[in-house]
Design an enzyme around this catalytic site. Sequence first.
Site, PDB file in Angstrom:
ATOM      1  N   LYS A 207       0.865  -1.185   0.000  1.00 45.20           N
ATOM      2  CA  LYS A 207       0.000   0.000   0.000  1.00 45.20           C
ATOM      3  C   LYS A 207       0.898   1.231   0.000  1.00 45.20           C
ATOM      4  O   LYS A 207       1.655   1.465   0.948  1.00 45.20           O
ATOM      5  CB  LYS A 207      -0.928   0.007   1.209  1.00 45.20           C
ATOM      6  N   LYS A 264      -2.050  -1.607  -3.762  1.00 43.64           N
ATOM      7  CA  LYS A 264      -2.933  -0.443  -3.732  1.00 43.64           C
ATOM      8  C   LYS A 264      -2.086   0.825  -3.814  1.00 43.64           C
ATOM      9  O   LYS A 264      -1.136   0.955  -3.044  1.00 43.64           O
ATOM     10  CB  LYS A 264      -3.755  -0.454  -2.448  1.00 43.64           C
TER      11      LYS A 264
END
Length: 340
Positions: A207, A264
């Site tokens: 992320k 992400k």
Amino acid sequence: MATMSESYKLDLTRRPRRMRRTASLRALACETEVLPQHLIQPVFVIDGECAPEPIGSMPGVSRLSIPDLIEECRELQALGISGVALFPKLEDRLKSDDGREALNPDTLVLRAIRAIKTAVPELTVITDLALDPYTVHGHDGLWDAGAQDLANDATVEVLAEMAVLAAEAGVDMVAPSDMMDGRVGAIRSALDGNGFEKTAIMAYSAKFASAFYGPFRDAVGSASSAGTHHLDKRTYQLNPANRREALVEVALDEEEGADVLMVKPAGPYLDIIREVREETELPLAAYQVSGEYAQIMAAAERGWLDLERCRDESLLAIRRAGADMILTYFAKAYAEKLHS
């Protein structure tokens, strides 16, 4: 003006255009597809018996009360969408420095899990594990004011408790999105120690500290809590410049017991998706985040892009890069198009 010569012929054995000549040939040669079962719809839940609350920075997306959320889940399941990822929008009065509301056994997201699993048991329900919806500062964990940083181990302790509460509520998968060190192993241990060996972990493994999260922070209210869309989370989220570090994080989550790995955002990090796909045999998720959704919607609203074609191409690119599943705010609209 040049004219077409009927006598000029290239001496070619291979002509790749042969397999692009007709629609049926193109279909036979198609290497990648996006089907509803590859998609997960993120949904935002609010408390009370209220009308849907449109999110201004995410056209077409609203916060839903639990009764409306149940109806939405029924529609998603009927369209063949595999699951929903739940995110709560809490009232400001429930937020605190330590995010203690996250450990309330009757907190909003847990009530939503119970309601969905009762009404639509076949739908996979995923819940986010992070403290940003619950804290006044908008960060993903417990803030250490002295260090001006998140307290890693204390945050992990809370996340493990959140995971057990979610499992007790019937969630299929918990998704730690905080990027604390060691949290996947601690969550797996807590789940197993409380008899929830079947509850899966979807780890937000890579992320990045991205600029594409702003509309999401509107949706869950962490931006208004912190007073800015541009929270500095660089001490725990990944540097967008770092490819090798992302692979280290992915490997650690796999070792600690993650069932699904995630990258992400998705679109700006297709190279990372591809590298992770080549490094692991585990299922791989990618999150097409709020900013990716918003930029396509905004350009389409101004007539600069074709919404459906750009939406579909963006999802296809994520699948082609190697994602088995995609969290996307386009999930329902995409599935509706296939069913029309």
